[in-house]
Structures are given as C-alpha cells and as structure tokens.
Write a protein that holds these residues in place. Structure first.
Motif, PDB file in Angstrom:
ATOM      1  N   ILE A 132     -34.680 -14.632  -9.882  1.00 39.82           N
ATOM      2  CA  ILE A 132     -33.518 -15.523  -9.730  1.00 39.82           C
ATOM      3  C   ILE A 132     -32.302 -14.944 -10.438  1.00 39.82           C
ATOM      4  CG2 ILE A 132     -32.593 -17.765 -10.442  1.00 39.82           C
ATOM      5  CD1 ILE A 132     -35.375 -18.924  -9.770  1.00 39.82           C
ATOM      6  N   ARG A 133     -32.498 -14.384 -11.655  1.00 41.70           N
ATOM      7  CA  ARG A 133     -31.372 -13.767 -12.362  1.00 41.70           C
ATOM      8  C   ARG A 133     -30.804 -12.588 -11.573  1.00 41.70           C
ATOM      9  NH1 ARG A 133     -33.937 -12.444 -17.300  1.00 41.70           N
ATOM     10  NH2 ARG A 133     -35.258 -14.236 -17.470  1.00 41.70           N
ATOM     11  N   LYS A 134     -31.678 -11.794 -10.970  1.00 41.17           N
ATOM     12  CA  LYS A 134     -31.208 -10.667 -10.161  1.00 41.17           C
ATOM     13  C   LYS A 134     -30.422 -11.159  -8.950  1.00 41.17           C
ATOM     14  CE  LYS A 134     -34.729  -7.204 -11.259  1.00 41.17           C
ATOM     15  NZ  LYS A 134     -35.843  -6.402 -10.713  1.00 41.17           N
ATOM     16  N   MET A 135     -30.946 -12.193  -8.282  1.00 36.38           N
ATOM     17  CA  MET A 135     -30.254 -12.723  -7.108  1.00 36.38           C
ATOM     18  C   MET A 135     -28.884 -13.289  -7.489  1.00 36.38           C
ATOM     19  SD  MET A 135     -33.409 -14.519  -5.061  1.00 36.38           S
ATOM     20  CE  MET A 135     -32.354 -15.344  -3.904  1.00 36.38           C
ATOM     21  N   LYS A 136     -28.811 -13.987  -8.611  1.00 36.63           N
ATOM     22  CA  LYS A 136     -27.530 -14.533  -9.052  1.00 36.63           C
ATOM     23  C   LYS A 136     -26.540 -13.414  -9.350  1.00 36.63           C
ATOM     24  CE  LYS A 136     -27.344 -18.051 -11.831  1.00 36.63           C
ATOM     25  NZ  LYS A 136     -27.577 -18.949 -12.972  1.00 36.63           N
ATOM     26  N   ALA A 137     -27.023 -12.327  -9.976  1.00 35.18           N
ATOM     27  CA  ALA A 137     -26.145 -11.204 -10.280  1.00 35.18           C
ATOM     28  C   ALA A 137     -25.650 -10.540  -8.999  1.00 35.18           C
ATOM     29  CB  ALA A 137     -26.880 -10.187 -11.155  1.00 35.18           C
ATOM     30  N   ILE A 138     -26.538 -10.393  -8.012  1.00 33.03           N
ATOM     31  CA  ILE A 138     -26.147  -9.791  -6.736  1.00 33.03           C
ATOM     32  C   ILE A 138     -25.105 -10.652  -6.042  1.00 33.03           C
ATOM     33  CG2 ILE A 138     -26.982  -9.279  -4.399  1.00 33.03           C
ATOM     34  CD1 ILE A 138     -29.628  -8.361  -5.762  1.00 33.03           C
ATOM     35  N   TYR A 139     -25.330 -11.950  -5.984  1.00 40.49           N
ATOM     36  CA  TYR A 139     -24.369 -12.824  -5.319  1.00 40.49           C
ATOM     37  C   TYR A 139     -23.041 -12.880  -6.063  1.00 40.49           C
ATOM     38  CZ  TYR A 139     -27.691 -14.423  -1.839  1.00 40.49           C
ATOM     39  OH  TYR A 139     -28.551 -14.484  -0.795  1.00 40.49           O
ATOM     40  N   LEU A 140     -23.060 -12.764  -7.379  1.00 40.07           N
ATOM     41  CA  LEU A 140     -21.816 -12.726  -8.142  1.00 40.07           C
ATOM     42  C   LEU A 140     -20.993 -11.512  -7.733  1.00 40.07           C
ATOM     43  CD1 LEU A 140     -20.071 -13.788 -10.532  1.00 40.07           C
ATOM     44  CD2 LEU A 140     -21.314 -12.180 -11.955  1.00 40.07           C
ATOM     45  N   VAL A 141     -21.651 -10.356  -7.623  1.00 42.03           N
ATOM     46  CA  VAL A 141     -20.941  -9.138  -7.223  1.00 42.03           C
ATOM     47  C   VAL A 141     -20.476  -9.236  -5.778  1.00 42.03           C
ATOM     48  CG1 VAL A 141     -21.222  -6.667  -6.823  1.00 42.03           C
ATOM     49  CG2 VAL A 141     -22.104  -7.686  -8.921  1.00 42.03           C
ATOM     50  N   LEU A 142     -21.340  -9.730  -4.885  1.00 45.23           N
ATOM     51  CA  LEU A 142     -20.959  -9.832  -3.476  1.00 45.23           C
ATOM     52  C   LEU A 142     -19.779 -10.788  -3.273  1.00 45.23           C
ATOM     53  CD1 LEU A 142     -24.408  -9.889  -1.647  1.00 45.23           C
ATOM     54  CD2 LEU A 142     -22.733  -8.043  -1.693  1.00 45.23           C
ATOM     55  N   ASN A 143     -19.711 -11.843  -4.063  1.00 38.45           N
ATOM     56  CA  ASN A 143     -18.596 -12.782  -3.933  1.00 38.45           C
ATOM     57  C   ASN A 143     -17.279 -12.183  -4.400  1.00 38.45           C
ATOM     58  OD1 ASN A 143     -20.016 -14.893  -2.777  1.00 38.45           O
ATOM     59  ND2 ASN A 143     -20.612 -15.753  -4.751  1.00 38.45           N
ATOM     60  N   GLN A 144     -17.333 -11.114  -5.177  1.00 39.92           N
ATOM     61  CA  GLN A 144     -16.111 -10.466  -5.636  1.00 39.92           C
ATOM     62  C   GLN A 144     -15.642  -9.382  -4.663  1.00 39.92           C
ATOM     63  OE1 GLN A 144     -17.216  -9.192  -9.568  1.00 39.92           O
ATOM     64  NE2 GLN A 144     -16.898 -11.213 -10.437  1.00 39.92           N
ATOM     65  N   CYS A 145     -16.429  -9.108  -3.614  1.00 35.58           N
ATOM     66  CA  CYS A 145     -16.068  -8.103  -2.613  1.00 35.58           C
ATOM     67  C   CYS A 145     -15.264  -8.757  -1.491  1.00 35.58           C
ATOM     68  CB  CYS A 145     -17.328  -7.461  -2.032  1.00 35.58           C
ATOM     69  SG  CYS A 145     -18.286  -6.532  -3.226  1.00 35.58           S
ATOM     70  N   ASN A 146     -14.560  -7.909  -0.732  1.00 37.73           N
ATOM     71  CA  ASN A 146     -13.794  -8.372   0.419  1.00 37.73           C
ATOM     72  C   ASN A 146     -14.425  -7.814   1.686  1.00 37.73           C
ATOM     73  OD1 ASN A 146     -11.784  -9.642  -1.168  1.00 37.73           O
ATOM     74  ND2 ASN A 146     -10.855  -7.655  -1.545  1.00 37.73           N
ATOM     75  N   PHE A 147     -14.321  -8.562   2.799  1.00 37.71           N
ATOM     76  CA  PHE A 147     -14.801  -8.072   4.081  1.00 37.71           C
ATOM     77  C   PHE A 147     -13.814  -7.054   4.627  1.00 37.71           C
ATOM     78  CE2 PHE A 147     -17.587 -11.834   4.606  1.00 37.71           C
ATOM     79  CZ  PHE A 147     -18.722 -11.157   5.004  1.00 37.71           C
ATOM     80  N   ASP A 148     -14.340  -6.044   5.294  1.00 37.83           N
ATOM     81  CA  ASP A 148     -13.508  -5.093   6.010  1.00 37.83           C
ATOM     82  C   ASP A 148     -12.901  -5.811   7.208  1.00 37.83           C
ATOM     83  OD1 ASP A 148     -12.365  -2.699   6.769  1.00 37.83           O
ATOM     84  OD2 ASP A 148     -14.121  -2.071   7.912  1.00 37.83           O
ATOM     85  N   VAL A 149     -11.853  -5.226   7.796  1.00 38.75           N
ATOM     86  CA  VAL A 149     -11.191  -5.839   8.941  1.00 38.75           C
ATOM     87  C   VAL A 149     -12.179  -6.034  10.088  1.00 38.75           C
ATOM     88  CG1 VAL A 149      -9.153  -5.699  10.434  1.00 38.75           C
ATOM     89  CG2 VAL A 149      -9.166  -4.493   8.264  1.00 38.75           C
ATOM     90  N   THR A 150     -13.102  -5.088  10.241  1.00 39.48           N
ATOM     91  CA  THR A 150     -14.094  -5.199  11.315  1.00 39.48           C
ATOM     92  C   THR A 150     -15.173  -6.215  10.979  1.00 39.48           C
ATOM     93  OG1 THR A 150     -15.413  -3.421  10.374  1.00 39.48           O
ATOM     94  CG2 THR A 150     -13.719  -2.793  11.968  1.00 39.48           C
ATOM     95  N   GLY A 151     -15.315  -6.551   9.700  1.00 40.62           N
ATOM     96  CA  GLY A 151     -16.336  -7.518   9.280  1.00 40.62           C
ATOM     97  C   GLY A 151     -17.723  -6.924   9.196  1.00 40.62           C
ATOM     98  N   LYS A 152     -17.819  -5.580   9.245  1.00 44.28           N
ATOM     99  CA  LYS A 152     -19.129  -4.942   9.217  1.00 44.28           C
ATOM    100  C   LYS A 152     -19.472  -4.346   7.859  1.00 44.28           C
ATOM    101  CE  LYS A 152     -19.164  -3.882  14.112  1.00 44.28           C
ATOM    102  NZ  LYS A 152     -19.267  -2.850  15.129  1.00 44.28           N
ATOM    103  N   CYS A 153     -18.548  -4.374   6.946  1.00 46.08           N
ATOM    104  CA  CYS A 153     -18.845  -3.825   5.623  1.00 46.08           C
ATOM    105  C   CYS A 153     -18.037  -4.557   4.558  1.00 46.08           C
ATOM    106  CB  CYS A 153     -18.573  -2.324   5.579  1.00 46.08           C
ATOM    107  SG  CYS A 153     -16.850  -1.885   5.818  1.00 46.08           S
ATOM    108  N   LEU A 154     -18.403  -4.333   3.315  1.00 45.11           N
ATOM    109  CA  LEU A 154     -17.733  -4.947   2.183  1.00 45.11           C
ATOM    110  C   LEU A 154     -16.924  -3.896   1.431  1.00 45.11           C
ATOM    111  CD1 LEU A 154     -20.627  -7.132   0.773  1.00 45.11           C
ATOM    112  CD2 LEU A 154     -18.624  -7.925   2.005  1.00 45.11           C
ATOM    113  N   ILE A 155     -15.799  -4.309   0.904  1.00 45.13           N
ATOM    114  CA  ILE A 155     -14.954  -3.418   0.125  1.00 45.13           C
ATOM    115  C   ILE A 155     -14.815  -4.014  -1.264  1.00 45.13           C
ATOM    116  CG2 ILE A 155     -12.650  -2.444  -0.131  1.00 45.13           C
ATOM    117  CD1 ILE A 155     -12.407  -2.512   2.902  1.00 45.13           C
TER     118      ILE A 155
END
Length: 178
Positions: free
Chosen positions: A84-107
């Motif tokens: 659960i701690r790992k998942m929370k850390a992953i989601y914290l990082v993913l929420n700080q990323c932006n979607f690419d214009v195509t929506g297929k990758c994170l920046i």
C-alpha cells in the motif's frame, strides 16, 4: 454500556395490570409472562436454557471464526502495508506528471543533479525494460534560467544534524552547508 435489570411485579386485577403494562411500555421494558403452574415454569426455564446454550454456541463459533480471520491477516499484514505504501508513492508521483498532447505518455519536469544523470538514464531504461512499455522512457535536458533547488546529500550520521540546520532555513544553491 447498558446493564439489564430484571424485576418481578405481581398485581391483583386486570385494570392494575393494564396500568403496569403501560408504565413498562413507557420505560421500554420487556414483559415476560410468568407461568402459573410449576410444569409451565419448568418448561419455560428449559426453553430459556436452550436458547442461552444456542446463543453461547453461536458466539463461540463467531469468536473462533474471527480469530482465524485475524490470524490469517496478521501473516500478510506487513506485506500489505508495504504494498500500500508503494502504491501510494507511485500514485503521488503519477499525479504530479502531465499528460502528453497525444495522451499516450506522461511528462514530468524534475530537477536532477548533473552527477546523477547517468543513474537517472539507467533507471529509466531499466523501468521501461521491466514494464514492457511500448514507448521507452527517456529524459531530455532543458535549459533554464531558474536557480536550482539546494541539494544537501546526507548519510545516516549527518541526517540528524541536517534536520537541525534545515529548521533554521535552507541555504541557497551552491552555498556551503553548515
């Protein structure tokens, strides 16, 4: 916690009995009729003893089941907690990323020390390889006029002292760490 109380009320006459029942209803008392003959009394007692036995066996079985469930949970609780701690850390990082214009990758835009760029590149390649991503992860260095954040590398010994220093304020970039 409510402590149950039992009391016996005996009365003569039906009118007084109706008044006693109304008073008992007002106080939310449960009324149990008292049998007249000794045979009926014994039968009622046996019925109540059977009900008590049944309820005790249900309580014992429920307690045993809950104990088994808790014993199974205790075995996996530590691994669940880590997961659960790992998942929370992953989601914290993913929420700080932006979607690419195509929506297929994170920046993600991050600061990284120049000396750690090789380690960063290796980590991105390793992550892409292990995840089987169709688009490889990479980094692109962006020139900026902003002052980088202060990085004070610590170890187990110096981390306690760094906390004291940081309490008074963080130094500027390339400033000597007290």
């Amino acid at each position: 916690m409510i402590k149950p109380m039992a009391f016996l009320i005996s009365y003569w006459g039906e009118q007084i009995g109706q008044k006693v029942k109304k008073i008992c209803d007002c106080y939310r008392c449960h009324i149990f009729p008292y049998p007249d003959t000794p045979e009926e009394q014994e039968e009622t007692l046996q019925s109540l003893m059977t009900q008590i036995g049944d309820l005790n066996s249900v309580l014992d079985e429920t307690e045993e089941y809950l104990s088994q469930v808790l014993q199974k949970v205790v075995v996996v609780l530590q691994s669940w907690s880590v997961r659960i701690r790992k998942m929370k850390a992953i989601y914290l990082v993913l929420n700080q990323c932006n979607f690419d214009v195509t929506g297929k990758c994170l920046i993600a835009e991050v600061w990284c020390p120049q000396s750690d760029l090789q380690q960063l590149r290796h980590a991105l390649e390793e992550g892409s390889r292990k995840s089987g991503a169709s688009v490889p992860s990479f980094y692109h260095q962006i020139a900026t006029n902003q002052t980088p954040p202060t990085l004070n590398r610590t170890n187990r010994f110096t981390s306690g002292f760094q906390g004291i220093v940081d309490a008074y304020g963080v130094g500027n970039y390339r400033e000597v760490n007290p």
